[in-house]
Design a protein around this motif. Structure first.
Motif, short mmCIF file in Angstrom:
data_model
loop_
_atom_site.label_atom_id
_atom_site.label_comp_id
_atom_site.label_asym_id
_atom_site.label_seq_id
_atom_site.Cartn_x
_atom_site.Cartn_y
_atom_site.Cartn_z
N GLU A 82 -2.02 -1.91 -5.52
CA GLU A 82 -1.01 -0.89 -5.26
C GLU A 82 -0.04 -0.81 -6.42
OE1 GLU A 82 0.75 -2.18 -1.64
OE2 GLU A 82 -1.02 -1.78 -0.41
N VAL A 83 0.39 0.41 -6.73
CA VAL A 83 1.33 0.62 -7.83
C VAL A 83 2.43 1.57 -7.38
CG1 VAL A 83 -0.46 0.26 -9.56
CG2 VAL A 83 0.02 2.58 -8.78
N THR A 84 3.53 1.48 -8.10
CA THR A 84 4.63 2.43 -7.94
C THR A 84 5.40 2.47 -9.24
OG1 THR A 84 6.54 3.05 -6.61
CG2 THR A 84 6.22 0.71 -7.06
N LYS A 85 6.03 3.57 -9.50
CA LYS A 85 6.83 3.69 -10.72
C LYS A 85 8.11 2.88 -10.58
CE LYS A 85 5.08 8.19 -12.20
NZ LYS A 85 5.42 9.56 -12.59
N GLN B 9 10.05 2.91 -4.48
CA GLN B 9 9.33 2.03 -3.56
C GLN B 9 8.16 2.76 -2.91
OE1 GLN B 9 9.72 -1.21 -3.14
NE2 GLN B 9 11.35 -1.19 -4.69
N ASP B 10 7.67 3.79 -3.57
CA ASP B 10 6.56 4.58 -3.04
C ASP B 10 5.24 3.93 -3.47
OD1 ASP B 10 4.99 6.48 -1.92
OD2 ASP B 10 5.33 8.01 -3.48
N TRP B 11 4.86 2.86 -2.78
CA TRP B 11 3.65 2.12 -3.15
C TRP B 11 2.41 2.88 -2.71
CZ3 TRP B 11 3.90 -2.01 -6.25
CH2 TRP B 11 5.10 -2.67 -6.35
N LYS B 12 1.48 3.02 -3.61
CA LYS B 12 0.23 3.72 -3.32
C LYS B 12 -0.94 2.85 -3.79
CE LYS B 12 2.15 8.38 -3.75
NZ LYS B 12 2.06 9.68 -4.46
N THR C 134 2.88 -10.04 -6.89
CA THR C 134 3.54 -8.98 -7.66
C THR C 134 3.78 -9.46 -9.09
OG1 THR C 134 4.66 -8.33 -5.63
CG2 THR C 134 5.47 -7.36 -7.67
N ILE C 135 3.64 -8.53 -10.04
CA ILE C 135 4.04 -8.80 -11.43
C ILE C 135 5.55 -8.58 -11.51
CG2 ILE C 135 3.79 -8.07 -13.82
CD1 ILE C 135 0.94 -7.29 -13.23
N SER C 136 6.27 -9.59 -11.96
CA SER C 136 7.73 -9.56 -11.88
C SER C 136 8.33 -8.42 -12.69
CB SER C 136 8.30 -10.90 -12.35
OG SER C 136 7.84 -11.17 -13.67
N LEU D 140 5.22 -0.80 -11.49
CA LEU D 140 5.25 -2.06 -10.75
C LEU D 140 3.91 -2.21 -10.06
CD1 LEU D 140 8.84 -1.88 -9.19
CD2 LEU D 140 8.10 -3.18 -11.20
N ILE D 141 3.30 -3.36 -10.15
CA ILE D 141 1.94 -3.57 -9.65
C ILE D 141 1.93 -4.76 -8.72
CG2 ILE D 141 -0.47 -4.00 -10.32
CD1 ILE D 141 0.22 -2.90 -13.09
N ARG D 142 1.20 -4.62 -7.63
CA ARG D 142 1.00 -5.74 -6.72
C ARG D 142 -0.40 -5.70 -6.14
NH1 ARG D 142 4.82 -3.98 -1.53
NH2 ARG D 142 3.42 -2.38 -0.66
N VAL D 143 -0.87 -6.87 -5.67
CA VAL D 143 -2.21 -7.01 -5.09
C VAL D 143 -2.07 -7.69 -3.74
CG1 VAL D 143 -4.50 -8.06 -5.36
CG2 VAL D 143 -3.32 -7.12 -7.35
N VAL D 144 -2.78 -7.12 -2.72
CA VAL D 144 -2.73 -7.64 -1.36
C VAL D 144 -4.14 -8.00 -0.93
CG1 VAL D 144 -2.12 -7.15 1.04
CG2 VAL D 144 -0.73 -6.21 -0.82
N ALA D 145 -4.31 -9.20 -0.35
CA ALA D 145 -5.60 -9.61 0.21
C ALA D 145 -5.69 -9.13 1.65
CB ALA D 145 -5.75 -11.14 0.15
#
Length: 503
Positions: free
Chosen positions: A128-131, A135-138, A178-180, A162-167
């Motif tokens: 998931e990413v958002t600018k 906080q509009d994670w897609k 999340t990448i800080s 902003l990038i994050r990964v969810v299992a």
């Protein structure tokens, strides 16, 4: 809790037979029928609350079965299986990092979660990413990805993401990794660099007709522009093929010729930066024969030859020459010199009365020349009368007084253990050896064994006692003089045994 058996028996005596079966059924049910037992406090003194239920039911004899029918029918449904525990999600993915970036993509990698439940497992990951600032994670992947590496595509150059990964598994979503810091979508520039293999850093030599396939790795971002030159001019594409990929460039020649020799320059350029590397390619072949050869002189059993270098060296250095001879009678060729580096040679040990012809081959890294240079003239070894005049022999005087080259050394030994005293002497005539103990000559005593062989003098003392210690002298004497060497021998008592100490 269910009613105890004693109250059930007491209630059964007061009711008829058909009602006896229904009444226990009503009592055996769980605490659900307990409300009708509340209005019977008088019976509590005689029996527990569970016993009051049948006493209250006795008044309406016909109604009691009606009330107990519903619980009796529901009784088989009551023992239900325990509800399955809720499935748990995994722990968060680990070590989420950015591996690579371009102007439109971001490549990320991570490691699997530490905790993965055995019952629910792991279905995959959502990226998931958002600018930055929102906080509009897609989710960028429509289908769960199983790999721990993902390329986020179709991004706008210059955006900060902003990038994050969810299992994800049957238990739901894990905590996100999340990448800080925000990631800038822009290709990381790197200066071009040619990684020339070690064997290409010096002259690369190949034979005519061989295949040439050279792989030269390089790096740089964005993708560098690769170009080749030979001796400062563009390559002949009919002779040389260049295959360039994102990581290396290959120079390929199917069948090498001498014309392919030269300096090949590879240039890798990224914007205003460039890197160059030069490859010196040398294509060689067998050399030509020596230009000429002649017999310079013939004397005794010897012949002097001279020759000149070949006109064609095979595009490499000459490593030597091979000289052969042939007897006129047999005509067979025999090699007399190999890998010879000079342009002249003296051939010796020829047979008297024979006539010889000579030839020379040129040699380089590719081997011997296919042709050779042969002498036009022949060399004949003539028979000559040789008068032998021996030089007078003068006998040398080897006379020398005796001299000890190795002296005696002080020794120590234990009582009962044989020992030897050694020294070495030289002299001519051969000196006479004499041994003495405390200035007394040792005679033919069997306790002492005296040996003198090749200048090595040995005195062996067999099983010495304490009285055999003292000063020993070895004397060497001949016509020219005499010389002595001495040493001291110490005889020690043996160490006492443990049993002797106790005594």
């Amino acid at each position: 809790m269910p009613a105890k058996p004693p109250p059930i028996k007491k209630a059964a005596k007061k009711e008829p037979a058909p009602k006896k079966e229904e009444a226990p059924a009503a009592v055996a049910t769980p605490v659900e029928p307990a409300p009708p037992a509340e209005p019977a406090p008088p019976a509590a003194a005689e029996a527990p609350p569970a016993e009051a239920a049948p006493a209250v039911v006795e008044a309406p004899a016909e109604a009691a079965p009606a009330k107990s029918e519903a619980p009796a029918e529901a009784a088989p449904k009551e023992p239900k299986e325990p509800a399955a525990p809720a499935k748990e999600p995994t722990s968060e993915p680990l070590e989420l990092t950015v591996e690579d970036k371009t102007d439109t993509t971001v490549t990320i990698t991570w490691r699997p979660p530490t905790t993965i439940p055995a019952d629910s497992g792991l279905d995959g990951y959502n990226v998931e990413v958002t600018k930055e600032g929102t906080q509009d994670w897609k989710a960028v992947n429509e289908i769960l990805t199983v790999s721990c590496r993902y390329v986020i595509k179709n991004q706008t150059t210059g955006d900060r993401l902003l990038i994050r990964v969810v299992a994800v598994n049957a238990g739901g979503r894990s905590a996100p990794a999340t990448i800080s810091d925000a990631v800038l979508v822009k290709e990381v520039g790197a200066r071009p660099k040619i990684r020339l293999p070690r064997f290409l850093r010096q002259r690369y030599v190949k034979n005519v007709g061989e295949k040439i396939n050279l792989t030269i790795p390089y790096s740089g971002k964005p993708k560098p522009v690769v170009s080749w030159l030979k001796d400062g001019e563009p390559l002949d594409t009919k002779r040389v093929n260049i295959r360039t990929s994102d990581r290396d460039s290959i120079l390929f020649i199917r069948q090498a010729e001498r014309a392919d020799s030269g300096t090949y320059e590879m240039c890798v350029k990224v914007e205003d930066f460039e890197d160059k590397a030069a490859i010196i390619l040398q294509i060689c072949e067998k050399p030509g024969p020596p230009a000429s050869i002649k017999i310079v002189d013939v004397w005794g059993f010897n012949v002097a030859l001279e020759w000149t270098p070949p006109k064609d060296s095979g595009n490499t250095t000459i490593t030597g020459y091979t000289v052969q001879k042939a007897d006129k009678k047999t005509g067979d060729w025999f090699t007399i010199l190999e890998h010879y580096n000079r342009l002249n040679a003296t051939i010796s040990d020829l047979i008297m009365g024979n006539t010889y012809t000579f030839r020379v081959f040129t040699e380089n890294k590719c081997g011997l020349s296919e042709e050779c240079a042969v002498t036009k003239d022949t060399a004949t070894i003539k028979k000559e009368v040789i008068e032998y005049k021996p030089t007078p022999f003068v006998e040398r005087d080897f006379s020398e007084p005796p001299k000890f080259t190795t002296q005696l050394n002080n020794r120590s030994t234990t009582v009962g253990y044989s020992t030897k005293l050694l020294c070495s002497v030289r002299g001519f005539p051969k000196p006479k050896i004499m041994w003495m103990k405390n200035k007394m000559i040792l005679g033919d005593n069997p306790k002492y064994r005296m040996i003198s062989t090749g200048g090595i003098c040995t005195l062996e003392i067999r099983k010495p006692c304490q009285y055999d210690g003292g000063e020993y002298v070895c004397r060497a004497e001949n016509e020219l003089g005499k010389v002595d060497t001495l040493c001291k021998l110490e005889i020690k008592k043996p160490a006492p045994v443990d049993g002797d100490k106790d005594e």
